[in-house]
Design a protein around this motif. Structure first.
Motif, PDB file in Angstrom:
ATOM      1  N   LEU A 105       0.834  -1.204   0.000  1.00 17.68           N
ATOM      2  CA  LEU A 105       0.000   0.000   0.000  1.00 17.68           C
ATOM      3  C   LEU A 105       0.867   1.253   0.000  1.00 17.68           C
ATOM      4  CD1 LEU A 105      -2.684   1.518   0.225  1.00 17.68           C
ATOM      5  CD2 LEU A 105      -2.547   1.206   2.714  1.00 17.68           C
ATOM      6  N   LEU A 106       1.915   1.235   0.823  1.00 21.61           N
ATOM      7  CA  LEU A 106       2.807   2.390   0.874  1.00 21.61           C
ATOM      8  C   LEU A 106       3.560   2.582  -0.448  1.00 21.61           C
ATOM      9  CD1 LEU A 106       4.297   2.046   4.484  1.00 21.61           C
ATOM     10  CD2 LEU A 106       2.359   3.423   3.697  1.00 21.61           C
ATOM     11  N   ILE A 107       3.936   1.475  -1.085  1.00 24.26           N
ATOM     12  CA  ILE A 107       4.586   1.589  -2.400  1.00 24.26           C
ATOM     13  C   ILE A 107       3.636   2.228  -3.404  1.00 24.26           C
ATOM     14  CG2 ILE A 107       5.502   0.268  -4.348  1.00 24.26           C
ATOM     15  CD1 ILE A 107       6.596  -1.756  -2.331  1.00 24.26           C
ATOM     16  N   ALA A 108       2.354   1.829  -3.343  1.00 26.57           N
ATOM     17  CA  ALA A 108       1.366   2.424  -4.246  1.00 26.57           C
ATOM     18  C   ALA A 108       1.205   3.918  -3.985  1.00 26.57           C
ATOM     19  CB  ALA A 108       0.024   1.704  -4.085  1.00 26.57           C
ATOM     20  N   VAL A 109       1.244   4.304  -2.691  1.00 29.29           N
ATOM     21  CA  VAL A 109       1.157   5.732  -2.352  1.00 29.29           C
ATOM     22  C   VAL A 109       2.342   6.488  -2.951  1.00 29.29           C
ATOM     23  CG1 VAL A 109       1.267   7.392  -0.453  1.00 29.29           C
ATOM     24  CG2 VAL A 109      -0.202   5.375  -0.267  1.00 29.29           C
ATOM     25  N   VAL A 110       3.527   5.918  -2.845  1.00 30.61           N
ATOM     26  CA  VAL A 110       4.724   6.571  -3.408  1.00 30.61           C
ATOM     27  C   VAL A 110       4.594   6.702  -4.924  1.00 30.61           C
ATOM     28  CG1 VAL A 110       7.201   6.329  -3.758  1.00 30.61           C
ATOM     29  CG2 VAL A 110       6.211   5.812  -1.530  1.00 30.61           C
ATOM     30  N   ILE A 150       4.047  10.291  -9.511  1.00 29.90           N
ATOM     31  CA  ILE A 150       3.486  10.598 -10.827  1.00 29.90           C
ATOM     32  C   ILE A 150       2.672  11.886 -10.766  1.00 29.90           C
ATOM     33  CG2 ILE A 150       1.876   9.797 -12.582  1.00 29.90           C
ATOM     34  CD1 ILE A 150       2.745   6.948 -11.969  1.00 29.90           C
ATOM     35  N   PHE A 151       1.931  12.073  -9.676  1.00 24.83           N
ATOM     36  CA  PHE A 151       1.145  13.302  -9.523  1.00 24.83           C
ATOM     37  C   PHE A 151       2.057  14.536  -9.487  1.00 24.83           C
ATOM     38  CE2 PHE A 151      -0.464  16.552  -6.583  1.00 24.83           C
ATOM     39  CZ  PHE A 151      -1.610  16.947  -7.262  1.00 24.83           C
ATOM     40  N   LEU A 158      10.465   0.611   0.267  1.00 27.02           N
ATOM     41  CA  LEU A 158       9.742   1.575  -0.569  1.00 27.02           C
ATOM     42  C   LEU A 158      10.581   2.043  -1.756  1.00 27.02           C
ATOM     43  CD1 LEU A 158       7.903   3.773   2.100  1.00 27.02           C
ATOM     44  CD2 LEU A 158       7.090   1.758   0.870  1.00 27.02           C
ATOM     45  N   ALA A 159      11.855   2.324  -1.512  1.00 23.34           N
ATOM     46  CA  ALA A 159      12.715   2.764  -2.621  1.00 23.34           C
ATOM     47  C   ALA A 159      12.885   1.647  -3.642  1.00 23.34           C
ATOM     48  CB  ALA A 159      14.067   3.213  -2.081  1.00 23.34           C
ATOM     49  N   THR A 160      13.088   0.436  -3.159  1.00 26.90           N
ATOM     50  CA  THR A 160      13.280  -0.692  -4.075  1.00 26.90           C
ATOM     51  C   THR A 160      11.997  -1.010  -4.828  1.00 26.90           C
ATOM     52  OG1 THR A 160      14.932  -1.594  -2.561  1.00 26.90           O
ATOM     53  CG2 THR A 160      14.051  -3.072  -4.245  1.00 26.90           C
ATOM     54  N   GLY A 161      10.857  -1.038  -4.110  1.00 27.76           N
ATOM     55  CA  GLY A 161       9.592  -1.328  -4.780  1.00 27.76           C
ATOM     56  C   GLY A 161       9.246  -0.287  -5.831  1.00 27.76           C
ATOM     57  N   PHE A 162       9.468   0.986  -5.520  1.00 30.02           N
ATOM     58  CA  PHE A 162       9.176   2.033  -6.493  1.00 30.02           C
ATOM     59  C   PHE A 162      10.107   1.934  -7.693  1.00 30.02           C
ATOM     60  CE2 PHE A 162       9.631   6.579  -7.840  1.00 30.02           C
ATOM     61  CZ  PHE A 162       8.386   6.663  -8.436  1.00 30.02           C
TER      62      PHE A 162
END
Length: 836
Positions: A321-326, A331-332, A396-400
């Motif tokens: 979920l946090l990766i999706a938020v990032v 993109i926004f 988070l950095a790796t997932g993004f």
């Protein structure tokens, strides 16, 4: 660890790099995406081999792979300076400066906006402190637009757009890493909620300190390299040391941004080296850095990707979920800049217009890569960062990064195809048909002449000629179907081709050393502006760019102000000498373009377009000649010195060619050829030194030839030359306006001005003056004075003019004649000011 195993692993990675590039081209995927995928597969495979009982034979290799000393400092202190330094060396900085607004917007403003957006989005949905959220935002804000740049180049996107993205890639890392350092400090100090204003206030100091270190280091390096002008290996060794020393000194000694130091060092070297180093040495230097950067970029992707399995070991369901938020926040934030701020800057004419499809491609092409993983690794390695923050930063950095590489990277070319960016415009498509028809016609004629020289079977010749003729008929019919191209489009296409040929001619002259390396960047920038202006604005844009190439720029005017008001003549002397050489180089290039119009453009676009291009070319040549003549009149003798230098350089080039021919023909041996070339190199280095322009001496020589000062004594002339101030005025600029008090007299050294008063106009040219009537009559001006050509003025203040008037009968007669010509009674002039 066994050195043999480490060497085997590293060399095997080079094999992977060599195979990945052609593989990426075949799959039509970005090179960085393939490297990341390969790195992940290697890491997963090595981990699997160590944890399985299937075989133990490969365990030493797997252990060596996972045991490589991959640390964040390796990425930041070894690989990153190489990538940044090479990027600055390969840039056309003069063209980058034209687009500094959008570049800084994407590189700096976008990074700040992305950092804040991602940081606050995470702060609202997670339990992390604000400092840690902003830290994550800074880590994932650095983009790697190499993929979108390579694709833009392959689809012939506008050069200006590709240049903006390249400029972003250069400064983006610097801005993101600087912010990373700030928020990393807050996290390690245990400050959970830092004031954003306080953090951003430190940002300029980091940038300024790094810029100073890089500039100073590069100036010293160029000075040392110039001392070793005959030793290329020594120059290359110093260049290799420069970015690393700049990075370390900035980071460790003064606490500034090492990334900015490397960028500043590269930019300074790029600007100053062409005038100090031999052209071939500079070319070889850039080729060396191209290879180093290719290896560094590939290794940093593979090695960083090896870490991904380890960084994702502890991933939980809530982390997705946090990766999706990032992802959404990043993109926004980029969309806000591309679709909000960029159009606003374009409307204010601060930035070129970037069409919506290209903005969509840039949005989706904002890939993250090795720098993001390196920064995340630095956080996970720090013992001063809490364990829960370490875990989330790594995940988070790796997932993004994986999302951008595996989702955006693999679909980027498909998106570009859907946007229609990979298709030729209707005009270019029609032009391609005509080019094919003309080219095939030329090829058929050449083949017919060539086959006459060979004893070939006539049946084979006839059959091949028939087959070629059928293809030619198809091409001619397609060209006739494309004959509906509008005249203005044909003119624009012709101008693009003409400017492209101008660029190729410049490169040829630089290789021949007819044009100095110092001037190469300047004249190439002029040609690039012509190409882009003709492509975007047609004939009018081409003419504006042509006028700009001979006009006096803002920096030139600033140098004139420094010279006139403060007596600082160095910048003006250097820029005037550059202008002399620039105009001479332009004249040399332009005179070669007429044959290209007749030989190539006429066949493709027809007689009318060719005649118009000849007319535009003639105007450009006339403008260059006018500007050059103005400088000749103002600085007699200096242009001749430069022309003699040009002749000497040409003679040396021809002499070198003769030696090479004799060597190839066996007339001289290798030893004799080497000795001759060494002696030739010594003379060439002497010929490369440009003669020094002494403004005082040149102005004194000019004043002695000025008609109004012919009767002055030598001592008076010397004092006058020190008193006169040079002022350069572009065509259309108002020198004086009505009703404005005048305290100076203007003497026209070159060019012409137009005076307009009460519905009447008259013109003054070289050797004449204006402004004296308002001074002598103590009345406000009744006329506007406007330059109608690029004009050089010599300005004398009121007190010195009055004293000069008493010493020069010729000047007094000129004042009386001027008064009578303009309908002013000489008796109205003050008797004390105008002695009889």
């Amino acid at each position: 660890m066994d050195i043999i195993l480490v060497t085997t692993v590293i060399t095997s990675l080079f094999v992977v790099i060599g195979l990945a590039e052609p593989f990426a081209a075949r799959l039509r995927l970005p090179f960085s995406v393939i490297l990341a995928i390969v790195g992940i597969l290697i890491g997963v495979t090595a981990t699997f081999l160590l944890r399985t009982d299937l075989t133990d034979a490969l365990n030493p290799i797997a252990a060596a792979v996972l045991g490589l000393p991959i640390r964040s400092n390796v990425f930041l202190y070894v690989f990153l300076p190489t990538l940044l330094f090479q990027a600055t060396l390969g840039m056309n900085l003069r063209r980058m400066l034209d687009d500094w607004v959008p570049i800084l917007t994407l590189a700096v403003v976008a990074v700040v906006v992305a950092t804040v957006s991602i940081g606050y989005a995470l702060f609202w949905v997670s339990a992390l402190p604000l400092a840690a959220c902003l830290l994550i935002g800074a880590i994932v804000s650095t983009t790697d637009p190499s993929a979108v740049v390579s694709i833009f180049r392959s689809i012939s996107a506008p050069r200006r757009l590709a240049r903006i993205i390249e400029g972003e890639s250069l400064l983006n890392d610097a801005a993101a890493i600087a912010l990373f350092g700030l928020f990393m400090g807050f996290v390690m100090l245990g400050i959970p909620d830092p004031k954003l204003s306080t953090a951003l206030a430190q940002f300029p100091m980091l940038m300024a300190g790094g810029a100073l270190v890089g500039w100073l280091g590069a100036r010293i390096a160029v000075w040392v390299m110039a001392l070793f002008s005959r030793h290329e290996l020594a120059q290359q060794s110093i260049s290799v040391a420069l970015p690393y020393l700049a990075y370390i000194i900035a980071e460790q000694s003064i606490g500034a941004s090492g990334v900015i130091a490397v960028v500043a060092a590269g930019l300074t070297l790029n600007l100053t080296a062409p005038g100090r180093l031999p052209p071939q040495s500079l070319t070889n230097l850039r080729e060396l850095w191209d290879v180093l950067a290719h290896w560094a970029g590939a290794l940093i992707f593979i090695l960083a990707a090896l870490l991904i399995p380890r960084l994702l070991e502890e991933v939980q369901l809530s982390d997705y979920l946090l990766i999706a938020v990032v992802v959404v926040a990043a993109i926004f934030a980029r969309a806000v800049i591309l679709f909000g701020l960029m159009p606003l800057l374009s409307a204010l004419r601060l930035s070129p217009t970037v069409e919506r499809p290209y903005r969509m491609a840039i949005l989706w092409g904002g890939l993250r890569g090795a720098v993001t993983l390196s920064l995340a690794l630095a956080v996970t390695e720090s013992t001063r960062v809490p364990a829960d923050i370490q875990r989330l930063v790594g995940i988070l950095a790796t997932g993004f990064t994986l999302f951008t590489l595996l989702v955006q990277g693999t679909t980027l070319r498909w998106i570009i195809g859907k946007l229609g960016l990979d298709q030729l415009s209707p005009i270019d498509h029609a032009l391609s048909r005509q080019v094919i028809a003309v080219s095939l016609q030329t090829v058929r004629e050449d083949v017919a002449r060539t086959t006459e020289n060979y004893d070939l079977d006539h049946n084979i010749i006839r059959s091949e000629a028939k087959r070629f003729g059928e293809r030619l008929e198809v091409a001619v019919k397609a060209a006739e179907d494309a004959s509906d191209i509008l005249d203005r489009d044909r003119i624009a296409l012709g101008l693009i081709a003409l400017a492209g040929q101008e660029r190729e001619t410049i490169l040829t002259r630089v290789r021949e050393r007819t044009i100095s390396a110092r001037m190469a960047d300047l004249v190439l920038s002029d040609a690039d502006r012509l190409i882009e202006a003709a492509r975007t604005q047609g004939r009018n844009g081409y003419q504006r760019a042509a006028r700009r190439s001979v006009a006096y720029g803002r920096t030139f005017r600033a140098a004139a102000v420094l010279h006139g008001r403060y007596g600082i003549s160095g910048p003006l002397a250097r820029m005037t000498a550059d202008r002399f050489e620039h105009l001479l180089s332009q004249r040399l290039i332009l005179r070669d373009l007429g044959s290209f119009i007749d030989g190539r453009i006429r066949r493709i676009h027809g007689r009318r377009v060719a005649e118009l291009l000849h007319e535009l070319l003639s105007r450009r040549i006339e403008a260059v000649e006018t500007a050059l003549e103005g400088l000749r009149l103002q600085y007699p003798g200096y242009a001749e010195e430069l022309e003699r230098r040009f002749i000497r350089r040409t003679a040396l080039r021809l002499e070198e060619r003769e030696y090479a021919t004799m060597r190839e023909d066996g007339l001289i041996g290798a030893e004799v050829h080497t000795a001759l070339m060494q002696e030739l190199t010594t003379r060439r280095m002497a010929a490369e030194d440009r003669p020094r322009l002494d403004l005082a001496v040149q102005r004194g020589a000019f004043i002695q030839q000025f008609p109004l000062f012919t009767e002055l004594k030598e001592g008076t002339l010397r004092r006058l030359s020190r008193s006169l101030v040079t002022r350069y005025v572009d065509a259309g600029t108002y020198v004086l306006r009505k009703e404005v008090p005048v305290r100076q007299v203007f003497f026209i050294a070159s060019g012409a001005v137009e005076l307009e008063a009460a519905g009447h106009t008259w013109r003054l040219g070289r050797g004449e003056m204006f402004g004296q009537m308002a001074i002598l009559t103590h009345k406000a001006r009744r006329a506007d004075v406007r330059a109608i050509t690029p004009t050089t003025l010599l300005v004398l203040d009121e007190d010195r003019f009055r004293r000069l008037l008493g010493r020069s009968p010729t000047l007094r007669r000129a004042v009386v004649e001027s008064a009578e010509k303009r309908g002013v009674d000489p008796e109205d002039l003050l008797p004390d000011n105008l002695p009889r």
